[in-house]
Design a protein around this motif. Sequence first.
Motif, PDB file in Angstrom:
ATOM      1  N   ALA A  19       0.833  -1.209   0.000  1.00 16.43           N
ATOM      2  CA  ALA A  19       0.000   0.000   0.000  1.00 16.43           C
ATOM      3  C   ALA A  19       0.863   1.253   0.000  1.00 16.43           C
ATOM      4  CB  ALA A  19      -0.932  -0.009   1.205  1.00 16.43           C
ATOM      5  N   ALA A  20       1.959   1.236   0.752  1.00 19.00           N
ATOM      6  CA  ALA A  20       2.860   2.396   0.781  1.00 19.00           C
ATOM      7  C   ALA A  20       3.498   2.612  -0.589  1.00 19.00           C
ATOM      8  CB  ALA A  20       3.937   2.195   1.848  1.00 19.00           C
ATOM      9  N   ARG A  21       3.905   1.512  -1.230  1.00 19.07           N
ATOM     10  CA  ARG A  21       4.496   1.621  -2.574  1.00 19.07           C
ATOM     11  C   ARG A  21       3.469   2.159  -3.569  1.00 19.07           C
ATOM     12  NH1 ARG A  21       5.112  -3.573  -3.967  1.00 19.07           N
ATOM     13  NH2 ARG A  21       3.336  -3.449  -5.345  1.00 19.07           N
ATOM     14  N   ASP A  22       2.252   1.624  -3.507  1.00 19.86           N
ATOM     15  CA  ASP A  22       1.195   2.089  -4.410  1.00 19.86           C
ATOM     16  C   ASP A  22       0.889   3.567  -4.180  1.00 19.86           C
ATOM     17  OD1 ASP A  22       1.075  -0.465  -5.412  1.00 19.86           O
ATOM     18  OD2 ASP A  22      -0.810  -0.992  -4.426  1.00 19.86           O
ATOM     19  N   ARG A  23       0.900   3.977  -2.913  1.00 21.94           N
ATOM     20  CA  ARG A  23       0.621   5.374  -2.600  1.00 21.94           C
ATOM     21  C   ARG A  23       1.698   6.278  -3.199  1.00 21.94           C
ATOM     22  NH1 ARG A  23      -0.280   8.118   3.328  1.00 21.94           N
ATOM     23  NH2 ARG A  23      -0.476  10.212   2.535  1.00 21.94           N
ATOM     24  N   LYS A  24       2.958   5.857  -3.116  1.00 20.24           N
ATOM     25  CA  LYS A  24       4.050   6.645  -3.713  1.00 20.24           C
ATOM     26  C   LYS A  24       3.855   6.786  -5.215  1.00 20.24           C
ATOM     27  CE  LYS A  24       8.249   6.196  -1.031  1.00 20.24           C
ATOM     28  NZ  LYS A  24       9.519   5.535  -0.881  1.00 20.24           N
ATOM     29  N   ILE A  25       3.523   5.673  -5.855  1.00 22.95           N
ATOM     30  CA  ILE A  25       3.321   5.686  -7.308  1.00 22.95           C
ATOM     31  C   ILE A  25       2.164   6.612  -7.676  1.00 22.95           C
ATOM     32  CG2 ILE A  25       2.563   4.274  -9.267  1.00 22.95           C
ATOM     33  CD1 ILE A  25       4.132   1.932  -7.942  1.00 22.95           C
ATOM     34  N   LEU A  26       1.052   6.490  -6.948  1.00 23.32           N
ATOM     35  CA  LEU A  26      -0.116   7.322  -7.252  1.00 23.32           C
ATOM     36  C   LEU A  26       0.150   8.799  -6.974  1.00 23.32           C
ATOM     37  CD1 LEU A  26      -2.973   5.028  -5.922  1.00 23.32           C
ATOM     38  CD2 LEU A  26      -2.389   5.525  -8.299  1.00 23.32           C
ATOM     39  N   THR A  27       0.925   9.078  -5.937  1.00 22.91           N
ATOM     40  CA  THR A  27       1.273  10.464  -5.628  1.00 22.91           C
ATOM     41  C   THR A  27       2.103  11.066  -6.753  1.00 22.91           C
ATOM     42  OG1 THR A  27       1.191  10.024  -3.250  1.00 22.91           O
ATOM     43  CG2 THR A  27       2.442  11.954  -3.947  1.00 22.91           C
ATOM     44  N   LEU A  30      -0.190  11.662  -9.743  1.00 18.06           N
ATOM     45  CA  LEU A  30      -1.044  12.830  -9.524  1.00 18.06           C
ATOM     46  C   LEU A  30      -0.259  14.117  -9.719  1.00 18.06           C
ATOM     47  CD1 LEU A  30      -3.720  14.097  -8.678  1.00 18.06           C
ATOM     48  CD2 LEU A  30      -2.984  13.841  -6.291  1.00 18.06           C
ATOM     49  N   ALA A  31       0.959  14.164  -9.214  1.00 21.69           N
ATOM     50  CA  ALA A  31       1.788  15.360  -9.385  1.00 21.69           C
ATOM     51  C   ALA A  31       2.060  15.619 -10.862  1.00 21.69           C
ATOM     52  CB  ALA A  31       3.096  15.203  -8.611  1.00 21.69           C
ATOM     53  N   LEU A  32       2.364  14.570 -11.606  1.00 14.04           N
ATOM     54  CA  LEU A  32       2.625  14.714 -13.040  1.00 14.04           C
ATOM     55  C   LEU A  32       1.376  15.187 -13.778  1.00 14.04           C
ATOM     56  CD1 LEU A  32       4.477  14.375 -15.482  1.00 14.04           C
ATOM     57  CD2 LEU A  32       3.764  11.979 -15.587  1.00 14.04           C
ATOM     58  N   GLN A  33       0.233  14.584 -13.477  1.00 14.30           N
ATOM     59  CA  GLN A  33      -1.008  14.975 -14.153  1.00 14.30           C
ATOM     60  C   GLN A  33      -1.413  16.399 -13.785  1.00 14.30           C
ATOM     61  OE1 GLN A  33      -3.663  11.769 -13.103  1.00 14.30           O
ATOM     62  NE2 GLN A  33      -3.094  10.580 -14.908  1.00 14.30           N
ATOM     63  N   THR A  34      -1.180  16.792 -12.545  1.00 17.84           N
ATOM     64  CA  THR A  34      -1.487  18.159 -12.127  1.00 17.84           C
ATOM     65  C   THR A  34      -0.612  19.146 -12.890  1.00 17.84           C
ATOM     66  OG1 THR A  34      -2.153  17.425  -9.925  1.00 17.84           O
ATOM     67  CG2 THR A  34      -1.551  19.744 -10.159  1.00 17.84           C
ATOM     68  N   HIS A  35       0.662  18.827 -13.007  1.00 18.74           N
ATOM     69  CA  HIS A  35       1.592  19.684 -13.759  1.00 18.74           C
ATOM     70  C   HIS A  35       1.166  19.789 -15.225  1.00 18.74           C
ATOM     71  CE1 HIS A  35       5.356  21.549 -14.901  1.00 18.74           C
ATOM     72  NE2 HIS A  35       5.496  20.647 -15.851  1.00 18.74           N
ATOM     73  N   GLU A  36       0.798  18.659 -15.815  1.00 17.77           N
ATOM     74  CA  GLU A  36       0.362  18.670 -17.215  1.00 17.77           C
ATOM     75  C   GLU A  36      -0.912  19.487 -17.387  1.00 17.77           C
ATOM     76  OE1 GLU A  36       0.072  14.515 -18.114  1.00 17.77           O
ATOM     77  OE2 GLU A  36       2.224  14.316 -18.498  1.00 17.77           O
TER      78      GLU A  36
END
Length: 73
Positions: A19-27, A30-36
């Motif tokens: 879950a921690a690994r998945d959360r890092k990936i999703l974070t 999200l940062a990349l999509q927000t920037h785009e």
Amino acid sequence: MLIIFTQSAVLFEEEIRRAARDRKILTKRLALQTHEALETETRFRRMADLAPVGIYHIEPDGLLVYCNEIYYE
């Protein structure tokens, strides 16, 4: 009984790590999509501000969200 408890604890710890690994990936995603999205909005506003015609964005309920200067003229 102790074996079952130990196995459950190990599985639970694995789930927490996953879950921690998945959360890092999703974070990161999200940062990349927000920037785009911000880059896309910036490009749109730049294009709309330089357009020789009025451009506007109105919500279905009639709320004016955006318009360029030419729209007011």
